[in-house]
Write a protein that holds these residues in place. Structure first.
Motif, PDB file in Angstrom:
ATOM      1  N   MET A 263      13.222   8.545  -9.152  1.00 55.76           N
ATOM      2  CA  MET A 263      12.132   8.633  -7.894  1.00 55.76           C
ATOM      3  C   MET A 263      11.813   7.379  -6.961  1.00 55.76           C
ATOM      4  SD  MET A 263       9.406  11.648  -7.643  1.00 55.76           S
ATOM      5  CE  MET A 263       8.200  10.381  -9.151  1.00 55.76           C
ATOM      6  N   SER A 264      11.312   6.449  -8.630  1.00 55.88           N
ATOM      7  CA  SER A 264      11.217   5.086  -8.164  1.00 55.88           C
ATOM      8  C   SER A 264      12.235   3.963  -7.545  1.00 55.88           C
ATOM      9  CB  SER A 264      10.206   3.960  -8.933  1.00 55.88           C
ATOM     10  OG  SER A 264       9.610   4.701 -10.317  1.00 55.88           O
ATOM     11  N   MET A 265      13.254   4.004  -7.626  1.00 50.35           N
ATOM     12  CA  MET A 265      14.755   3.611  -7.307  1.00 50.35           C
ATOM     13  C   MET A 265      14.932   4.124  -6.226  1.00 50.35           C
ATOM     14  SD  MET A 265      18.395   3.438  -9.250  1.00 50.35           S
ATOM     15  CE  MET A 265      18.812   5.659  -8.034  1.00 50.35           C
ATOM     16  N   ILE A 266      14.811   5.715  -5.879  1.00 51.00           N
ATOM     17  CA  ILE A 266      14.722   6.265  -3.974  1.00 51.00           C
ATOM     18  C   ILE A 266      13.952   5.568  -3.320  1.00 51.00           C
ATOM     19  CG2 ILE A 266      15.103   7.917  -2.530  1.00 51.00           C
ATOM     20  CD1 ILE A 266      17.539   8.166  -5.194  1.00 51.00           C
ATOM     21  N   VAL A 267      12.522   5.058  -3.250  1.00 56.05           N
ATOM     22  CA  VAL A 267      11.835   4.706  -2.503  1.00 56.05           C
ATOM     23  C   VAL A 267      12.316   3.488  -2.591  1.00 56.05           C
ATOM     24  CG1 VAL A 267       8.989   4.138  -2.573  1.00 56.05           C
ATOM     25  CG2 VAL A 267       9.812   6.551  -3.453  1.00 56.05           C
ATOM     26  N   PHE A 268      12.804   2.767  -3.731  1.00 52.30           N
ATOM     27  CA  PHE A 268      12.710   1.030  -3.374  1.00 52.30           C
ATOM     28  C   PHE A 268      13.781   1.511  -2.271  1.00 52.30           C
ATOM     29  CE2 PHE A 268      14.566  -2.278  -4.047  1.00 52.30           C
ATOM     30  CZ  PHE A 268      13.696  -3.539  -4.815  1.00 52.30           C
ATOM     31  N   VAL A 269      15.173   2.101  -2.381  1.00 47.78           N
ATOM     32  CA  VAL A 269      16.352   2.097  -1.293  1.00 47.78           C
ATOM     33  C   VAL A 269      15.585   2.098  -0.099  1.00 47.78           C
ATOM     34  CG1 VAL A 269      18.066   3.154  -1.217  1.00 47.78           C
ATOM     35  CG2 VAL A 269      17.887   2.449  -3.360  1.00 47.78           C
ATOM     36  N   TYR A 270      15.305   3.044  -0.226  1.00 42.09           N
ATOM     37  CA  TYR A 270      14.215   4.179   1.632  1.00 42.09           C
ATOM     38  C   TYR A 270      13.961   2.959   1.700  1.00 42.09           C
ATOM     39  CZ  TYR A 270      12.494   6.808   4.557  1.00 42.09           C
ATOM     40  OH  TYR A 270      11.607   7.337   5.866  1.00 42.09           O
ATOM     41  N   VAL A 271      12.221   1.966   1.933  1.00 33.47           N
ATOM     42  CA  VAL A 271      11.608   1.220   1.956  1.00 33.47           C
ATOM     43  C   VAL A 271      12.937  -0.126   2.459  1.00 33.47           C
ATOM     44  CG1 VAL A 271       9.986  -0.501   1.081  1.00 33.47           C
ATOM     45  CG2 VAL A 271       9.590   1.673   0.609  1.00 33.47           C
ATOM     46  N   LYS A 272      13.776  -0.825   1.501  1.00 31.37           N
ATOM     47  CA  LYS A 272      14.233  -1.118   1.607  1.00 31.37           C
ATOM     48  C   LYS A 272      15.763  -1.268   2.907  1.00 31.37           C
ATOM     49  CE  LYS A 272      19.014  -3.805  -0.099  1.00 31.37           C
ATOM     50  NZ  LYS A 272      19.647  -3.744  -1.053  1.00 31.37           N
ATOM     51  N   TYR A 273      16.137  -0.104   3.057  1.00 31.03           N
ATOM     52  CA  TYR A 273      16.887   0.135   4.182  1.00 31.03           C
ATOM     53  C   TYR A 273      15.784   0.774   5.860  1.00 31.03           C
ATOM     54  CZ  TYR A 273      21.137  -1.003   1.652  1.00 31.03           C
ATOM     55  OH  TYR A 273      21.799  -1.941   0.862  1.00 31.03           O
ATOM     56  N   SER A 274      14.734   0.942   5.501  1.00 28.66           N
ATOM     57  CA  SER A 274      13.759   0.928   6.443  1.00 28.66           C
ATOM     58  C   SER A 274      13.330  -0.891   7.212  1.00 28.66           C
ATOM     59  CB  SER A 274      12.821   1.661   6.196  1.00 28.66           C
ATOM     60  OG  SER A 274      12.694   3.181   5.206  1.00 28.66           O
ATOM     61  N   ASP A 275      12.871   0.119   9.098  1.00 35.51           N
ATOM     62  CA  ASP A 275      12.329  -1.199   9.520  1.00 35.51           C
ATOM     63  C   ASP A 275      11.260  -1.759   9.564  1.00 35.51           C
ATOM     64  OD1 ASP A 275      12.387  -2.586  12.171  1.00 35.51           O
ATOM     65  OD2 ASP A 275      13.398  -1.849  13.583  1.00 35.51           O
ATOM     66  N   TRP A 276      10.760  -2.716   8.773  1.00 39.36           N
ATOM     67  CA  TRP A 276       8.992  -3.036   9.090  1.00 39.36           C
ATOM     68  C   TRP A 276       9.128  -3.936  10.922  1.00 39.36           C
ATOM     69  CZ3 TRP A 276       6.950   0.630   6.400  1.00 39.36           C
ATOM     70  CH2 TRP A 276       7.211   1.234   5.018  1.00 39.36           C
ATOM     71  N   THR A 277      10.316  -3.708  10.920  1.00 34.95           N
ATOM     72  CA  THR A 277       8.910  -5.012  12.206  1.00 34.95           C
ATOM     73  C   THR A 277       7.768  -4.978  12.729  1.00 34.95           C
ATOM     74  OG1 THR A 277      11.590  -5.422  12.584  1.00 34.95           O
ATOM     75  CG2 THR A 277       9.989  -6.395  13.909  1.00 34.95           C
ATOM     76  N   LYS A 278       7.473  -3.510  13.421  1.00 36.23           N
ATOM     77  CA  LYS A 278       6.875  -2.896  13.794  1.00 36.23           C
ATOM     78  C   LYS A 278       5.485  -3.519  12.865  1.00 36.23           C
ATOM     79  CE  LYS A 278       8.839   0.850  17.235  1.00 36.23           C
ATOM     80  NZ  LYS A 278       8.701   1.336  17.466  1.00 36.23           N
ATOM     81  N   TRP A 279       4.816  -2.937  11.385  1.00 38.63           N
ATOM     82  CA  TRP A 279       4.635  -3.295  10.919  1.00 38.63           C
ATOM     83  C   TRP A 279       4.311  -5.004  10.002  1.00 38.63           C
ATOM     84  CZ3 TRP A 279       0.738   0.740  10.865  1.00 38.63           C
ATOM     85  CH2 TRP A 279       1.360   1.462  11.318  1.00 38.63           C
ATOM     86  N   SER A 280       4.853  -5.858   9.951  1.00 41.27           N
ATOM     87  CA  SER A 280       5.388  -7.687   9.982  1.00 41.27           C
ATOM     88  C   SER A 280       4.015  -7.441   9.933  1.00 41.27           C
ATOM     89  CB  SER A 280       6.512  -8.144  10.842  1.00 41.27           C
ATOM     90  OG  SER A 280       6.429  -8.177  11.625  1.00 41.27           O
ATOM     91  N   ARG A 281       3.275  -7.408  11.029  1.00 35.89           N
ATOM     92  CA  ARG A 281       2.076  -8.498  10.419  1.00 35.89           C
ATOM     93  C   ARG A 281       1.112  -8.105   9.815  1.00 35.89           C
ATOM     94  NH1 ARG A 281      -0.871  -9.740  16.441  1.00 35.89           N
ATOM     95  NH2 ARG A 281      -2.481 -11.466  15.772  1.00 35.89           N
ATOM     96  N   VAL A 282       0.837  -6.341  10.272  1.00 32.26           N
ATOM     97  CA  VAL A 282      -0.500  -5.803   9.068  1.00 32.26           C
ATOM     98  C   VAL A 282       0.111  -5.989   7.782  1.00 32.26           C
ATOM     99  CG1 VAL A 282      -1.327  -4.070   8.277  1.00 32.26           C
ATOM    100  CG2 VAL A 282      -0.913  -4.793  10.942  1.00 32.26           C
ATOM    101  N   LEU A 283       0.825  -6.179   7.469  1.00 36.30           N
ATOM    102  CA  LEU A 283       1.966  -6.116   6.597  1.00 36.30           C
ATOM    103  C   LEU A 283       1.886  -7.477   5.685  1.00 36.30           C
ATOM    104  CD1 LEU A 283       5.224  -4.095   6.511  1.00 36.30           C
ATOM    105  CD2 LEU A 283       3.146  -3.499   4.990  1.00 36.30           C
TER     106      LEU A 283
END
Length: 348
Positions: A263-283
């Motif tokens: 599960m940890s590995m898959i979540v890491f992979v999913y987040v890695k290949y997701s687009d976080w541009t819209k959230w970059s400022r908040v993050l």
């Protein structure tokens, strides 16, 4: 590759830290309900389906959110094991360990003083006997810091392992296989016979984080991995349902449990290949405060997660609400601490 560009990869780490922070808070928010469910099961079980469903929610959320700490460790591995990150033995003891030791001992002392004060003013608020040695021990969530210090101590050795891709895969295979052997009661004696302590534990997550962050996965491969991740989560949920329905206690779920690794590995992979541009400022704005949130949230979990408020809503509603409240209060306190010149180092 684009996914490995510095800016994008660091956005991924910021997103993972936020997810891991919420997951760790959820573990502790559900701890009371989890313990209550276990006690009810040991006493004979629930009397109604609705109560059984409520207890099951606590178990399931608690188990699934155990990905929090593995994600934190995987982020550290992805950062510290990069080739351009030159780690010397001297720097481990002069820089890395002190950066963790200062907040560790500060917050240990802080919580001890708080517990002593609370025990005198309101003994019923925390479940520690007045004369118990427990009140002088570090709070449970601080275990993460000395564990990470231990990984730092072997960091120069780990760096040599990850220089060779084949050797890295070999280590991860051993880690997973012996993790299975160590976590399943029926075959744990096999692990005991080999005594493979070096390849068991959190070092594996450290190396896994770096390995995933430096590999490319095609769309089809990722889809297959996501299905495997869903099946792993379903396996843990099914295990919890078995505990509830057949009233047997779970004795094989530990942090190296194979389903948790998956599960940890898959979540890491999913987040890695997701687009976080819209959230970059908040993050980017939240990131400097997340370590402080981790350190201080236990205090607010103890204060806020109390009866009768804990049972006013169904767990499916109360758990997300309490997690958000604890996060926001901890975030506010961390913000104030970072603005204090003398104390800012205890949350960095």
């Amino acid at each position: 590759h684009a996914v490995h560009s510095g800016g994008k990869l660091f956005k991924v780490f910021d997103a993972l830290r936020l997810i891991a922070t919420f997951a760790v808070i959820a573990i502790h928010v559900t701890a009371t309900g989890y313990t209550k469910t276990v006690n009810v099961m040991e006493a004979g079980g629930y009397n109604s389906v609705s109560e059984l469903w409520g207890g099951g929610i606590y178990l399931i959320i608690n188990k699934l959110t155990h990905i929090g700490v593995p994600l934190f460790i995987m982020i550290s591995g992805a950062l510290f094991l990069r080739p351009e990150k030159n780690i010397q033995i001297k720097s481990v003891y002069s820089k890395l360990i002190p950066r963790l030791a200062i907040p560790y001992f500060f917050w240990w002392a802080f919580y001890v003083l708080v517990w002593i004060a609370v025990l005198k003013l309101s003994p019923q608020l925390i479940r520690i006997q007045d004369n118990s040695i427990e009140r002088y021990l570090p709070p449970v969530h601080l275990w993460y810091l000395p564990m990470l210090m231990g990984i730092y101590m072997v960091l120069p050795i780990i760096k040599q392992i990850v220089l060779n891709r084949k050797l890295t895969r070999y280590f991860l295979i051993l880690w997973f296989v012996f993790g299975v052997l160590a976590s399943v009661p029926m075959i744990e004696k096999v692990y005991d016979a080999f005594r493979m302590h070096f390849v068991i534990g959190y070092v594996g997550y450290f190396i896994l984080g770096y390995y995933i962050s430096t590999m490319e996965l095609g769309v089809k491969t990722r889809r297959r991995l996501y299905m495997i991740g869903i099946l792993a989560a379903m396996a843990i949920v099914l295990q919890d349902l078995c505990v509830l329905v057949w009233k047997i206690m779970d004795k094989c779920f530990i942090d190296s449990y194979p389903m948790l690794i998956i599960m940890s590995m898959i979540v890491f992979v999913y987040v890695k290949y997701s687009d976080w541009t819209k959230w970059s400022r908040v993050l980017s704005k939240l990131q400097p405060y997340l370590f402080g949130v981790y350190l201080i949230h236990a205090l607010f979990v103890t204060v806020i997660i109390r009866e009768p408020f804990y049972s006013l809503l169904h767990p499916i509603l109360s758990v997300p609400l309490f997690v958000l409240i604890v996060f926001l209060v901890s975030l506010g306190c961390t913000y104030l601490i970072k603005k204090t010149p003398i104390l800012y180092r205890v949350v960095e």
